[in-house]
Design a protein around this motif. Structure first.
Motif, PDB file in Angstrom:
ATOM      1  N   SER A 175       0.802  -1.224   0.000  1.00 48.13           N
ATOM      2  CA  SER A 175       0.000   0.000   0.000  1.00 48.13           C
ATOM      3  C   SER A 175       0.841   1.282   0.000  1.00 48.13           C
ATOM      4  O   SER A 175       0.288   2.371   0.101  1.00 48.13           O
ATOM      5  CB  SER A 175      -0.932  -0.013   1.209  1.00 48.13           C
ATOM      6  N   LEU A 176       2.147   1.155  -0.129  1.00 45.99           N
ATOM      7  CA  LEU A 176       2.998   2.357  -0.151  1.00 45.99           C
ATOM      8  C   LEU A 176       2.802   3.124  -1.460  1.00 45.99           C
ATOM      9  O   LEU A 176       3.065   2.602  -2.533  1.00 45.99           O
ATOM     10  CB  LEU A 176       4.472   1.961   0.001  1.00 45.99           C
ATOM     11  N   LEU A 177       2.328   4.369  -1.357  1.00 42.15           N
ATOM     12  CA  LEU A 177       2.111   5.187  -2.559  1.00 42.15           C
ATOM     13  C   LEU A 177       3.339   6.029  -2.868  1.00 42.15           C
ATOM     14  O   LEU A 177       3.647   6.302  -4.022  1.00 42.15           O
ATOM     15  CB  LEU A 177       0.912   6.118  -2.359  1.00 42.15           C
ATOM     16  N   GLY A 178       4.001   6.453  -1.818  1.00 46.05           N
ATOM     17  CA  GLY A 178       5.168   7.299  -2.005  1.00 46.05           C
ATOM     18  C   GLY A 178       5.703   7.718  -0.654  1.00 46.05           C
ATOM     19  O   GLY A 178       5.136   7.372   0.385  1.00 46.05           O
ATOM     20  N   LYS A 179       6.806   8.455  -0.681  1.00 42.50           N
ATOM     21  CA  LYS A 179       7.449   8.878   0.558  1.00 42.50           C
ATOM     22  C   LYS A 179       7.765  10.358   0.452  1.00 42.50           C
ATOM     23  O   LYS A 179       8.287  10.800  -0.564  1.00 42.50           O
ATOM     24  CB  LYS A 179       8.747   8.086   0.763  1.00 42.50           C
ATOM     25  N   VAL A 180       7.415  11.084   1.502  1.00 41.09           N
ATOM     26  CA  VAL A 180       7.836  12.477   1.572  1.00 41.09           C
ATOM     27  C   VAL A 180       9.086  12.500   2.440  1.00 41.09           C
ATOM     28  O   VAL A 180       9.073  12.023   3.575  1.00 41.09           O
ATOM     29  CB  VAL A 180       6.755  13.383   2.196  1.00 41.09           C
ATOM     30  N   ILE A 181      10.156  13.028   1.893  1.00 42.62           N
ATOM     31  CA  ILE A 181      11.415  13.094   2.624  1.00 42.62           C
ATOM     32  C   ILE A 181      11.817  14.568   2.695  1.00 42.62           C
ATOM     33  O   ILE A 181      11.734  15.287   1.692  1.00 42.62           O
ATOM     34  CB  ILE A 181      12.512  12.293   1.885  1.00 42.62           C
ATOM     35  N   VAL A 182      12.198  15.009   3.870  1.00 42.96           N
ATOM     36  CA  VAL A 182      12.671  16.391   3.982  1.00 42.96           C
ATOM     37  C   VAL A 182      14.037  16.425   4.638  1.00 42.96           C
ATOM     38  O   VAL A 182      14.401  15.532   5.407  1.00 42.96           O
ATOM     39  CB  VAL A 182      11.712  17.301   4.800  1.00 42.96           C
TER      40      VAL A 182
END
Ligand code: ADP
Length: 495
Positions: free
Chosen positions: A381-388
């Motif tokens: 179910s991983l759609l994407g990752k926000v990385i900062v």
């Protein structure tokens, strides 16, 4: 070198991008359900695998090898999940005369069985979580061992992964049931019902060390803290960790390098540890692949782990900074999944009607989705990752909050609201976290009655649905330009 990427979604795109930056060609493979997915278009060439079910597509070793032959690929990158940690796959790739972008099959094998890995680590002088190093055969023996270890204990699948086949046992009366449950879950998930026992540590932090090994040497690239977990599944990761001093980093780093050396490791890998409140650390397992959370290490070290994997696979020396590792600034990652907090985090399906990904200073979006795409239940179910990235942890939290407010995924339920609640939490902000944090904080997992984010999404979804209906009947304005009413209408809706 032409690299076949035996995966889908965000990690397939990530690897294809790394190939292109390395000057290599990338071959995508896809199931029927992924025919129109972004990773397919990003590649130089794409070949079909078969029906949507993983067992009929991404897990088909024969079809993957055929695709490599047909496309002239000379190497295969497995990504994570699917076949990434199947020693048999690495062997089959090598026997087909191709390069496996990952560790030797023997290292995957050695680390794939948790009891065998624990024996090896013990022999190599790496501290392991107290408990057994062989599977437990019968309930009577398990009762004896559990009494020796002292309750609570964890029953764990030897072949375990993804938190499957794991059961917490608080008192002796629960042991038999837990053994049976763990065994049957492990049999179903891994085709192997062996289980063993570990002491259940109270409030440990999950801290893992990234290692990188080429043909000459093994180095570590510092830690990631992944204590924010729901049911043993990571949701938020950061680098560095508030719990790790330079001295502890060096000691854990050395232990990880020793662990990798003990199995003849090559490529990128991760040694997972539990760190107790009094600063002791214990080896948990080694993941013999690139991990979902690898970007936070990239942000604070400047090393592109996937490009280094590709270099190492070509027999080139890895490029890592010289001297002792000092992480620069702070990086955070939030995993955006199509799991609905309002529905017990069950995977949700739907069509992405609108997508706005966050950008701006210090923000990275590693995704594999686009507007119009159907999210089915076949896959992770991983759609994407926000990385900062930001100079310090507080600034990274502020930046993540801003980035998550920019992110709009309409049409499918996501866990975005959970992340925003977590970022606002004083304990999280103070880094007073451990791997049992979310178990105590049901309030963060459950959505408040009327989440404002959802209202905005509903408005946007309605507008975008309309846009799609319009899009099916292309409309051109009198001056020849496409009509642009939707953007204005959306702005209206957001106000
Ligand atoms: P899997 O391979 O299924 O992911 P791991 O052994 O990596 O399982 O453990 C996953 C998570 O479960 C850890 O990050 C930690 O939160 C928890 N866990 C595992 N072993 C223990 C332990 N002995 N005591 C307390 N928590 C544990």
């Amino acid at each position: 070198m032409r690299v076949l990427v035996a995966n889908r979604g965000e990690i397939a795109l990530r690897i294809i991008r790394a190939c292109h930056e390395e000057g290599l060609e990338a071959v995508a493979v896809y199931s029927d359900a992924d025919r129109l997915s972004p990773h397919v278009r990003a590649a130089d060439l794409a070949l079909p695998l078969g029906p949507a079910a993983p067992s009929a597509s991404y897990l088909r070793i024969d079809r993957l090898l055929d695709a490599a032959r047909q496309s002239g690929a000379t190497a295969i990158h497995p990504g994570y999940g699917f076949l990434a940690e199947r020693a048999a796959f690495a062997t089959a790739v090598e026997q087909a005369g191709l390069v496996f972008v990952g560790p030797p099959a023997s290292a995957i094998q050695a680390m794939g069985d948790k009891t065998e890995a624990r024996q090896r680590m013990q022999a190599a002088g790496v501290p392991i979580v107290p408990g057994l190093t062989v599977p437990v055969a019968e309930a009577a023996a398990a009762r004896r061992h559990a009494a020796e270890l002292g309750y609570p204990v964890l029953v764990k699948a030897a072949a375990g992964g993804g938190g499957k086949g794991m059961r917490l046992v608080v008192e002796p009366a629960e042991l038999d049931m837990a053994l049976a449950a763990a065994r049957s879950e492990a049999e179903k998930a891994f085709g192997d019902s062996s289980v063993y026992l570990e002491k259940y540590l109270e409030r440990p932090r999950h801290v893992e060390i990234q290692v990188l090994a080429d043909h000459q040497r093994i180095v570590h690239l510092g830690e990631r803290e992944c204590s924010i977990q729901r049911r043993h599944q990571k949701l938020v990761e950061e680098a560095p960790s508030r719990a790790v001093t330079p001295l502890l980093r060096e000691r854990m780093g050395q232990a990880a390098v020793q662990a990798a050396a003990a199995v003849g490791y090559r490529s990128a890998g991760t040694c997972e540890f539990l760190v107790t409140q009094d600063g002791r650390f214990y080896f948990l397992e080694m993941n013999t692949r690139i991990q979902v959370e690898h970007p936070v290490t990239e942000m604070v070290t400047g090393v592109d782990l996937v490009r280094e994997q590709l270099r190492i696979a070509r027999g080139l020396p890895m490029r890592v900074p010289q001297g002792p590792l000092v992480p620069r600034g702070w990086a955070l990652e939030c995993r955006i999944t199509s799991e609905d907090p309002a529905n017990g985090f069950l995977p949700a399906a739907g069509r992405i009607q609108y997508l706005q990904v966050p950008t701006g200073p210090g923000v990275r979006w590693d995704g594999g989705i686009e507007a119009g795409q159907e999210i089915a239940l076949h896959y992770d179910s991983l759609l994407g990752k926000v990385i900062v990235w930001a100079p310090d942890r507080a600034a990274a939290i502020d930046r993540m909050r801003r980035a998550l407010r920019e992110l709009i995924i309409a049409g499918v339920a996501t866990n975005q609201g959970f992340h925003l609640r977590l970022l606002d939490d004083p304990d999280f902000q103070a880094a007073e976290i451990d791997s049992q944090f979310l178990e105590r904080r049901a309030d963060l997992l459950a959505p408040p009655p009327a989440a404002p984010v959802r209202e905005v999404l509903a408005v946007v979804a309605a507008l975008v649905e309309e846009e799609y209906r319009q899009a099916r009947r292309p409309q051109i304005a009198a001056d020849g330009s496409p009509t642009g009413w939707t953007r204005a209408a959306r702005a209206e809706g957001l106000r």
